[in-house]
Motif scaffolding. Structure first.
Motif, PDB file in Angstrom:
ATOM      1  N   ALA A  19     -26.270 -26.187  -6.346  1.00  0.00           N
ATOM      2  CA  ALA A  19     -25.276 -27.285  -5.800  1.00  0.00           C
ATOM      3  C   ALA A  19     -23.991 -26.784  -5.789  1.00  0.00           C
ATOM      4  CB  ALA A  19     -25.521 -28.681  -6.755  1.00  0.00           C
ATOM      5  N   ALA A  33     -29.909 -28.412  -6.293  1.00  0.00           N
ATOM      6  CA  ALA A  33     -29.835 -28.953  -4.974  1.00  0.00           C
ATOM      7  C   ALA A  33     -30.965 -28.835  -4.329  1.00  0.00           C
ATOM      8  CB  ALA A  33     -28.731 -28.607  -4.404  1.00  0.00           C
ATOM      9  N   LYS A  70     -29.759 -31.240   3.529  1.00  0.00           N
ATOM     10  CA  LYS A  70     -29.372 -30.753   1.911  1.00  0.00           C
ATOM     11  C   LYS A  70     -29.123 -31.962   1.276  1.00  0.00           C
ATOM     12  CE  LYS A  70     -26.064 -27.751  -0.142  1.00  0.00           C
ATOM     13  NZ  LYS A  70     -24.958 -26.961   0.176  1.00  0.00           N
ATOM     14  N   GLN A  72     -27.729 -32.976  -2.550  1.00  0.00           N
ATOM     15  CA  GLN A  72     -27.091 -32.585  -3.746  1.00  0.00           C
ATOM     16  C   GLN A  72     -26.461 -33.726  -4.579  1.00  0.00           C
ATOM     17  OE1 GLN A  72     -24.561 -29.455  -2.901  1.00  0.00           O
ATOM     18  NE2 GLN A  72     -23.036 -30.817  -1.670  1.00  0.00           N
ATOM     19  N   SER A  73     -26.779 -34.895  -4.152  1.00  0.00           N
ATOM     20  CA  SER A  73     -26.016 -35.943  -4.739  1.00  0.00           C
ATOM     21  C   SER A  73     -26.424 -36.429  -6.141  1.00  0.00           C
ATOM     22  CB  SER A  73     -25.955 -37.258  -3.799  1.00  0.00           C
ATOM     23  OG  SER A  73     -27.479 -37.595  -3.668  1.00  0.00           O
ATOM     24  N   ASN A  80     -33.195 -35.233  -5.972  1.00  0.00           N
ATOM     25  CA  ASN A  80     -32.386 -34.744  -5.059  1.00  0.00           C
ATOM     26  C   ASN A  80     -33.665 -34.354  -3.804  1.00  0.00           C
ATOM     27  OD1 ASN A  80     -29.671 -34.694  -5.184  1.00  0.00           O
ATOM     28  ND2 ASN A  80     -29.910 -32.702  -6.470  1.00  0.00           N
TER      29      ASN A  80
END
Length: 134
Positions: A19, A33, A70, A72-73, A80
């Protein structure tokens, strides 16, 4: 309303990547991520949904017809992964929705008459605003 088609699990390619952003001591060791790739052309979705997906103009769909998401939070890889799959489902659901075709309508005769009568009445009011002649 027809059911929303689900993306097949074996058609998704999920890669664990590192990430971006701040992370501390663990940042260079853990890949948490997720990059999700989904080829629209090779998928088992109905042809109509595939066409609408490709026409959507979403920035996540590249020229080759591959959706790249994508996620990645979250701090965990599994969260994720689930987030990326959920976002793909939302994208497919948006493409599966068929908008209603609009049928042009004409105003009714009485509404046309009311409109013209209102305009005539307004014109008469304005005509009375002129100079008073003796």
């Amino acid at each position: 309303m027809p059911p929303v088609p689900e993306p097949a699990e074996h058609e998704m390619q999920i890669l664990a990547i590192r990430a971006q952003g701040a992370g501390g001591q663990n940042v260079n060791k853990v890949s948490n991520a997720v990059h999700l790739r989904y080829d629209i052309g090779a998928s088992s979705l109905p042809d109509a949904v595939k066409e609408r997906l490709l026409v959507l103009g979403d920035q996540r769909i590249n020229r080759d017809g591959v959706v790249v998401i994508k996620a990645q939070s979250h701090r965990s890889l599994e969260m994720n992964r689930q987030d990326a799959i959920d976002r793909l489902r939302e994208l497919i659901a948006a493409a599966a929705h068929v908008p209603k075709t609009r049928r042009p309508t004409k105003p009714t005769r009485s509404s046309q008459r009311r409109r013209v009568e209102g305009k005539v009445q307004r014109g008469q009011v304005k005509a009375l605003r002129g100079r008073v002649s003796e």
